[in-house]
Design an enzyme around this catalytic site. Structure first.
Site, PDB file in Angstrom:
ATOM      1  N   CYS A 391       1.051  -1.527  -0.116  1.00 18.01           N
ATOM      2  CA  CYS A 391       0.431   0.014  -0.168  1.00 18.01           C
ATOM      3  C   CYS A 391       0.496   1.284  -0.429  1.00 18.01           C
ATOM      4  O   CYS A 391       1.256   1.805  -1.284  1.00 18.01           O
ATOM      5  CB  CYS A 391      -0.892  -0.132   1.750  1.00 18.01           C
ATOM      6  SG  CYS A 391      -2.960   0.962   1.254  1.00 18.01           S
ATOM      7  N   HIS A 518      -3.634  -4.735   0.772  1.00 15.22           N
ATOM      8  CA  HIS A 518      -2.983  -5.507   1.935  1.00 15.22           C
ATOM      9  C   HIS A 518      -3.127  -7.164   2.008  1.00 15.22           C
ATOM     10  O   HIS A 518      -3.988  -7.633   2.460  1.00 15.22           O
ATOM     11  CB  HIS A 518      -4.160  -4.996   3.593  1.00 15.22           C
ATOM     12  CG  HIS A 518      -3.638  -3.721   3.365  1.00 15.22           C
ATOM     13  ND1 HIS A 518      -2.537  -2.915   4.121  1.00 15.22           N
ATOM     14  CD2 HIS A 518      -4.580  -1.957   2.805  1.00 15.22           C
ATOM     15  CE1 HIS A 518      -2.419  -1.178   3.517  1.00 15.22           C
ATOM     16  NE2 HIS A 518      -3.846  -1.020   3.363  1.00 15.22           N
ATOM     17  N   GLU A 520      -1.756  -9.261   3.939  1.00 15.43           N
ATOM     18  CA  GLU A 520      -1.452  -9.583   5.289  1.00 15.43           C
ATOM     19  C   GLU A 520      -2.554  -9.911   5.629  1.00 15.43           C
ATOM     20  O   GLU A 520      -2.461 -10.662   6.358  1.00 15.43           O
ATOM     21  CB  GLU A 520      -0.952  -8.749   5.550  1.00 15.43           C
ATOM     22  CG  GLU A 520      -1.705  -7.026   6.540  1.00 15.43           C
ATOM     23  CD  GLU A 520      -1.440  -6.060   5.226  1.00 15.43           C
ATOM     24  OE1 GLU A 520      -0.702  -6.590   4.611  1.00 15.43           O
ATOM     25  OE2 GLU A 520      -1.673  -4.950   6.021  1.00 15.43           O
TER      26      GLU A 520
HETATM   27  N1  GLN Z   1      -2.540   6.687   2.581  1.00 15.60           N
HETATM   28  C1  GLN Z   1      -1.950   5.988   1.278  1.00 15.60           C
HETATM   29  C2  GLN Z   1      -3.453   6.405   1.094  1.00 15.60           C
HETATM   30  O1  GLN Z   1      -4.610   6.243   1.655  1.00 15.60           O
HETATM   31  C3  GLN Z   1      -1.891   4.593   1.435  1.00 15.60           C
HETATM   32  C4  GLN Z   1      -3.150   3.819   3.454  1.00 15.60           C
HETATM   33  C5  GLN Z   1      -2.764   2.726   3.195  1.00 15.60           C
HETATM   34  O2  GLN Z   1      -0.897   2.219   3.301  1.00 15.60           O
HETATM   35  N2  GLN Z   1      -3.246   1.474   4.141  1.00 15.60           N
HETATM   36  O3  GLN Z   1      -4.181   5.714  -0.468  1.00 15.60           O
END
Ligand code: GLN
Length: 543
Positions: A391, A518, A520
């Site tokens: 992300c 994500h 994970e």
């Molecule tokens: N802040 C970034 C976004 O909103 C990454 C978010 C995250 O890593 N979950 O896209």
């Protein structure tokens, strides 16, 4: 439907969630379909707005529910997929009751905690318990209900009352109450003290719930006389007093409960499947791993491991699969920055980064430590160190690439610099159809492969697409994609519109992968998440 209600006493942090999930494993080992529900007595509607500083990571479900990290334990231990309704909060219950009141559903009655809130809680529990959770259409046979907080808290009182009534609603023979408590050890001979447990059970019984089983957290196994004393004072059978003492890893917990006879008490044939055998193999395999693999985690909450719980679990699942003992070297991202004031901290951070066999930059919000993360991504790219960016970790690596390979020196994400030239990452909200004002792209979304063959595709195996969970608002700038790809950073996975970049892979690097989702949240013991497995394989020369 059989219910196992798990409450906790004395203090928080006793591993109630792990205990509850472990009991779920025993139910499952007897061939039952198991689901679970977590009650969080706070007023927030969900965990989405809560700081990882205070509450640990926000766990994301397939349906986009942002929930307590304990639901992650349940998904991992029981290999199920839950939904947002499996996390009950006071915010959700009260909103529902207040809405019903405004509609006039209560026909002029005075709306009260008892019976209206307690009734709404019971309806919720019963209905969600019957939702299939294991990927089949089958209604579960058993449901674990974990009550968050500690018995005696003002906020959990309505739930205890609801659960007291619940035993009559569903039949006393269909509910088992388990109370998790602490047995501290005092004095030079290490006497096991029972008084805190006596008090908390007294409190619970005063509220109308008599526990059937006591689970006592302690450093060493409970002595026979401790067990007998607890049984006598707490109104439980001596054989129903379980000890959860320190063990080398959490996979031992279901085994430890089974060895103390919990399956007999629950009248379960835990050998009906080979599940416990699999857990035994896992628990002892993990104990025997000695050769270390160092992974540098470059993040923001590095002194609070709960903030990255699922990432840690995923690394562990992957490390187990490559037969290595995982060592996570926590690096506070801002310590890598050239203007970090404490030079010894800076040197130490850089030393750790250089020594690591792999680098992971996890997700995050806000600009603190961003430049440090960008430096970590650059180091990994230019030194052939295996890198996984999740992300925000994908976003910083893309910024780094735009700055240092494409030469757009002031490139950034518009999250951190709204007016930057040549932004690598821009605001690309997804407008929620169910939640007014919701802009976060949340929950399971498909990623389609853009190439026939690449490292990450091979790790994922068969299939034209992958489903993983998202939680973000920003994305790689579609206007930059062509230039970035021409320079060797390939977006090998995109969403179904072809607009959103989901996975990158750097050409000519042993393992340089970024994922906008994500991974994970879907890793399981024995079935590690492919991007993590790739990182660990690359870090140990097994890719
Ligand atoms: N802040 C970034 C976004 O909103 C990454 C978010 C995250 O890593 N979950 O896209």
């Amino acid at each position: 439907m059989k219910y196992v209600v798990v409450s906790g006493g004395v203090l928080s942090g006793l591993g109630k969630g792990v205990t509850a999930s472990s009991i779920g494993v025993l139910l499952k080992s007897a061939g039952l379909r198991v689901t679970s529900l977590k009650i969080d007595p706070y007023l927030n509607s969900d965990a989405g707005t809560m700081s990882p500083f205070e509450h640990g990571e926000v766990f994301v479900l397939d349906d986009g529910g942002e929930v307590d990290l304990d639901l992650g334990n349940y998904e991992r231990f029981l290999d199920i997929n839950l939904g947002r309704n499996n996390n009950v909060t006071t915010g959700k219950i009260y909103s529902q009751v207040i809405e019903a009141e405004r509609r006039g559903d209560y026909l002029g009655k005075t709306v009260q905690v008892i019976p209206h809130i307690t009734g709404a809680v019971q309806d919720w529990l019963e209905s969600v318990a019957h939702q299939p959770a294991d990927g089949s259409d089958e209604v579960p046979d058993a449901c674990i209900i974990e009550l968050g907080g500690t018995v005696g808290d003002i906020e959990s009182a309505p739930y205890i009352e609801a659960l007291r009534q619940f035993q009559f609603r569903v039949g006393r023979e269909n509910v088992t109450f388990v109370h998790v408590s602490l047995v501290p050890v005092m004095g030079p001979v290490g006497e096991q003290k029972t008084k805190p447990t006596q008090h908390t059970v007294k409190e619970l019984r005063g509220l109308g719930i008599t526990p059937d089983i006591l689970v006592c957290r302690s450093t060493a196994p409970l002595a026979d006389e401790t067990r007998e004393k607890l049984a006598a004072f707490c109104h439980v059978k001596p054989e129903a007093v379980m000890s959860t003492h320190d063990v080398p890893n959490i996979y031992h917990v279901p085994l430890m409960l089974q060895e103390q006879g919990l399956c007999d008490i629950l009248e379960l044939d835990c050998n009906a499947t080979d599940l416990l055998e699999q857990w035994r193999v896992m628990a002892y395999h993990l104990d025997t791993l000695t050769e270390e693999v160092h992974i540098a985690m470059v993040g923001k909450y590095t002194n609070l491991s709960d903030a990255y719980l699922s990432v840690i679990k995923s690394l562990q699942h992957a490390a187990m699969a490559v037969d290595r003992k995982l060592v996570i070297d926590w690096i506070e991202a801002s310590h890598l920055e050239s203007d970090w004031a404490d030079s010894s901290e800076r040197e130490q951070a850089w030393e750790m980064l250089k020594q690591a066999a792999g680098v992971l930059v996890p997700g995050g919000f806000g600009d603190r430590g961003i430049e440090g993360k960008i430096l970590a991504a650059e180091y990994a790219r230019t030194h052939s160190t295996p890198y996984l960016g999740i992300c925000l970790g994908l976003q910083v690596a893309t910024i780094e690439f735009c700055r240092n390979v494409l030469g757009f020196k002031d490139s950034n994400s518009t999250e951190f610099d709204e007016n930057c030239k040549n932004p690598a990452v821009i605001f690309m909200p997804e407008i929620s159809k169910t939640h007014l004002g919701g802009t976060m792209r949340l929950g399971s979304r498909p990623t389609l492969w853009q190439v026939e063959d690449c490292t990450i595709r091979r790790l994922y195996g068969d299939g034209d697409s992958v489903d993983e969970r998202h939680r973000h608002r920003y994305e790689v700038n579609p206007d930059m994609i062509e230039d970035i790809e021409a320079a060797g950073l390939k977006f090998v996975g995109k969403d179904e519109t072809g607009q959103r970049c989901e996975i990158f892979e750097l050409e000519g690097h042993p393992y340089y992968i970024g994922v906008q989702y994500h991974p994970e949240f879907k890793s399981r013991p024995g079935r590690p998440s492919p991007p993590f497995l790739g990182l660990l394989k690359a870090a140990t020369g097994q890719l």
